[in-house]
Design a protein around this motif. Structure first.
Motif, PDB file in Angstrom:
ATOM      1  N   UNK A  51       0.835  -1.206   0.000  1.00 51.31           N
ATOM      2  CA  UNK A  51       0.000   0.000   0.000  1.00 51.31           C
ATOM      3  C   UNK A  51       0.866   1.251   0.000  1.00 51.31           C
ATOM      4  N   UNK A  52       1.945   1.249   0.765  1.00 50.75           N
ATOM      5  CA  UNK A  52       2.848   2.409   0.774  1.00 50.75           C
ATOM      6  C   UNK A  52       3.449   2.630  -0.597  1.00 50.75           C
ATOM      7  N   UNK A  53       3.796   1.553  -1.305  1.00 48.92           N
ATOM      8  CA  UNK A  53       4.348   1.700  -2.653  1.00 48.92           C
ATOM      9  C   UNK A  53       3.321   2.326  -3.586  1.00 48.92           C
ATOM     10  N   UNK A  56       3.024   5.980  -2.799  1.00 50.26           N
ATOM     11  CA  UNK A  56       4.190   6.711  -3.288  1.00 50.26           C
ATOM     12  C   UNK A  56       4.125   6.916  -4.791  1.00 50.26           C
ATOM     13  N   UNK A  57       3.474   6.003  -5.477  1.00 49.25           N
ATOM     14  CA  UNK A  57       3.303   6.119  -6.933  1.00 49.25           C
ATOM     15  C   UNK A  57       2.070   6.937  -7.308  1.00 49.25           C
ATOM     16  N   UNK A  64      -6.490   2.319  -3.856  1.00 51.35           N
ATOM     17  CA  UNK A  64      -5.857   1.736  -2.675  1.00 51.35           C
ATOM     18  C   UNK A  64      -6.909   1.114  -1.766  1.00 51.35           C
ATOM     19  N   UNK A  65      -8.062   1.774  -1.662  1.00 54.62           N
ATOM     20  CA  UNK A  65      -9.156   1.246  -0.867  1.00 54.62           C
ATOM     21  C   UNK A  65      -9.595  -0.116  -1.393  1.00 54.62           C
TER      22      UNK A  65
END
Length: 226
Positions: A51-53, A56-57, A64-65
């Motif tokens: 999710x962090x990647x 960041x993109x 993401x949800x």
């Protein structure tokens, strides 16, 4: 607050607006560890790193949800509901500062004044229903994972993120022609809450998101219906 003779609705985001934590991630960790122990801890780290990647993109928050809920595929709804009840009980009993007190006090005051409370969140029903009962919310607009034969499919209908929150508020207002949006309140903490906040006469920013404050300051006032 609004004149008691004029009905109004109060819309509130949940994570980092009403409660201090991100419920989806806190519960994800809780349920994975409860179900799988050390392997669940490792799975949580893998999911959150992915999710962090994506964040960041600059992946859209709605995307993401959806990715988050894909990790509930084939999990029993009954199991999640039971664990969510345990999670809520433990967090409210032992986590100091679970609620953002200023928001909870404000919502209680609105309820005492006769307002209708509505929670609007990208989180999902097992986590939000106990909160709704606690604050006396009459309705929940949230992301709803799809279910087949008692298990989550890993897919969702419509993420209630950003413009999804605008749609939720508009839907609620459409069901209440007796309510003027200019009399209504909304509480949020992040710029993604702007589509919800800009629809009401009394937007309230919780926390220190300067972008949200600046954009709200430039918004046009909502048109009154009467």
């Amino acid at each position: 607050m609004s004149d008691v003779d004029r009905p109004y609705i109060v819309f509130s985001d949940v994570d980092e607006t009403l409660i201090t934590i991100k419920s989806m991630f806190d519960f994800l960790h809780y349920q994975l560890v409860r179900r799988h122990g050390t392997a669940g801890e490792e799975e949580y780290e893998r999911i959150t790193a992915a999710i962090r990647r994506r964040a960041a993109d600059a992946a859209p928050r709605a995307e993401i949800n959806r990715f988050y809920y894909s990790h509930y595929k084939n999990v029993s709804v009954a199991t999640v509901t039971r664990l969510a009840d345990d999670w809520f009980t433990e967090r409210t009993a032992s986590t100091r500062g679970f609620y953002i007190d200023s928001t909870r006090r404000a919502l209680r005051a609105h309820r005492a004044a006769g307002a209708t409370l509505v929670l609007v969140s990208g989180s999902f029903p097992p986590l939000l229903e106990p909160l709704a009962r606690e604050v006396g919310a009459a309705a929940i607009h949230c992301t709803r994972p799809l279910v087949s034969e008692g298990r989550y499919t890993g897919e969702v209908d419509t993420p209630v993120i950003g413009e999804g929150k605008r749609a939720a508020v508009l839907s609620q207002l459409a069901s209440r022609p007796d309510v003027d949006p200019g009399d209504c309140y909304a509480y949020g903490d992040h710029v993604s809450d702007l589509p919800m906040l800009e629809l009401v006469g009394h937007p309230v920013v919780v926390g220190d998101d300067e972008e949200l404050r600046d954009r709200l300051a430039r918004r046009p006032s909502p048109m009154r219906t009467r």
